[in-house]
Design an enzyme around this catalytic site. Structure first.
Site, PDB file in Angstrom:
ATOM      1  CE1 TYR A 108     168.949  25.580  23.663  1.00 21.31           C
ATOM      2  CE2 TYR A 108     170.189  27.609  23.895  1.00 21.31           C
ATOM      3  CZ  TYR A 108     170.101  26.313  23.448  1.00 21.31           C
ATOM      4  OH  TYR A 108     171.156  25.756  22.785  1.00 21.31           O
ATOM      5  N   PRO A 141     181.650  21.654  25.789  1.00 19.89           N
ATOM      6  CG  PRO A 141     181.956  23.884  26.423  1.00 19.89           C
ATOM      7  CD  PRO A 141     180.897  22.904  26.019  1.00 19.89           C
ATOM      8  CG  LEU A 142     184.097  22.804  30.210  1.00 14.77           C
ATOM      9  CD1 LEU A 142     183.642  23.651  31.377  1.00 14.77           C
ATOM     10  CD2 LEU A 142     185.616  22.843  30.061  1.00 14.77           C
TER      11      LEU A 142
END
Length: 314
Positions: A66, A225-226
């Site tokens: 990242y 997760p969404l």
């Protein structure tokens, strides 16, 4: 609203007693455009991290890819010296070549490369220790399984580093997702404390891995997760019904994951302090079994967005 019938546990405890809140934070988006370089607003990024700790979050997920590197640097700048009990999980074993190179699009070079050579993994653990300002990493995850290197060599290197005191727990992260077979193979090589796979209320293809993790006391960290816009976007199915329950769509999606299994350890990411606070509040949402069944039925009708041949960032 009817009476709640399930109260999910607030914490997850690893085999050696390491205990964290199940609502953690994923720091990936606190990086530059395309997950490359430093954040465009470093002060805001540091404010989000500091607010997360103020809200009681004690599990932060990052990776050496990242930035690369900038995300780990930012966490150290914002939070070091770290408060007692803060667990920072990081990952290694994946190469990137530029911004937005998570996607394998048609006629585009496959930028994402797993690199599990022992010398490289050892180097990356040392680099992450240096960037984060730690003497050991509580949870270090193999970011991708490198199919050109024997898994015994990849995990064996991490096991050696654990014996040296540089890693406390070892985990696996996948895209394509880690399978039950791979998880079992890994557990024959070394103890696996966590697995990070795509999973959410509309995309439950990884149900068998979650069930396996629960049976064996392994933390299950759902990425994405969404879902995509089909869940929590302006026209998302969860957004459409959230008002009935005095919640946001994101809160419904996160609360469902907490309820689904005591082994889920959540790492929703955001660059907004207000969204961070909303996410944390999801841990207090309580609905009845009947209400959750209704929500699950609605989400089942929404075709889940999956990366498939594309690499998804997290």
């Amino acid at each position: 609203m009817s009476t709640p019938t399930v109260t999910p546990p607030t914490h997850f405890t690893f085999a050696d007693g390491l205990r964290v809140h199940r609502m953690g934070y994923g720091a990936m988006h606190l990086t530059g455009p395309g997950m490359w370089g430093p954040p465009t607003d470093p002060d805001n990024a540091m404010a989000v991290l500091r607010r997360a700790v103020e809200l009681g979050i004690d599990f932060i997920d990052t990776a050496d890819s990242y930035g690369p590197g900038y995300n780990e640097d930012l966490i150290r700048t914002a939070l070091h010296p770290y408060p007692e009990g803060l667990v920072i999980a990081t990952k290694g074993g994946m190469l990137r070549s530029g911004p937005d190179d998570w996607v394998r699009a048609e006629n585009r070079h496959p930028y994402i490369v797993a690199l599990g050579r022992p010398a490289y993994l050892r180097q990356q653990v040392e680099v992450s220790l240096l960037r984060l300002g730690l003497d050991h990493i509580d949870l270090y995850m193999l970011h991708r399984i490198d199919h050109t290197v024997a898994l015994e060599e990849q995990l064996g290197t991490l096991a050696d580093l654990r014996k040296e005191g540089k890693i406390r727990h070892i985990g696996l992260s996948g895209q394509p997702e880690v399978t039950v077979q791979q998880l079992e193979q890994a557990r024959k090589i070394t103890e696996i404390a966590a697995v990070e796979n795509l999973y959410n209320i509309a995309d439950r293809a990884g149900e068998d891995v979650l069930d396996h993790a629960e049976r064996h006391g392994i933390a299950f960290i759902p990425w994405f997760p969404l879902g995509h816009g089909d869940l929590v976007g302006p026209d998302g199915v969860l957004t459409a019904v959230a008002g009935r329950y005095g919640a946001t769509g994101a809160q419904l999606g996160l609360a469902w994951l907490l309820r689904r299994s005591p082994n889920t350890l959540l790492i929703p990411g955001t660059t907004s302090v207000s969204h961070l606070e909303e996410n944390v509040a999801a841990a207090g949402l309580r609905l009845s079994d009947a209400e959750w069944t209704e929500i699950e039925s609605l989400c089942a009708e929404a075709a889940p967005w999956r990366p498939d041949a594309q690499e998804a960032a997290r």
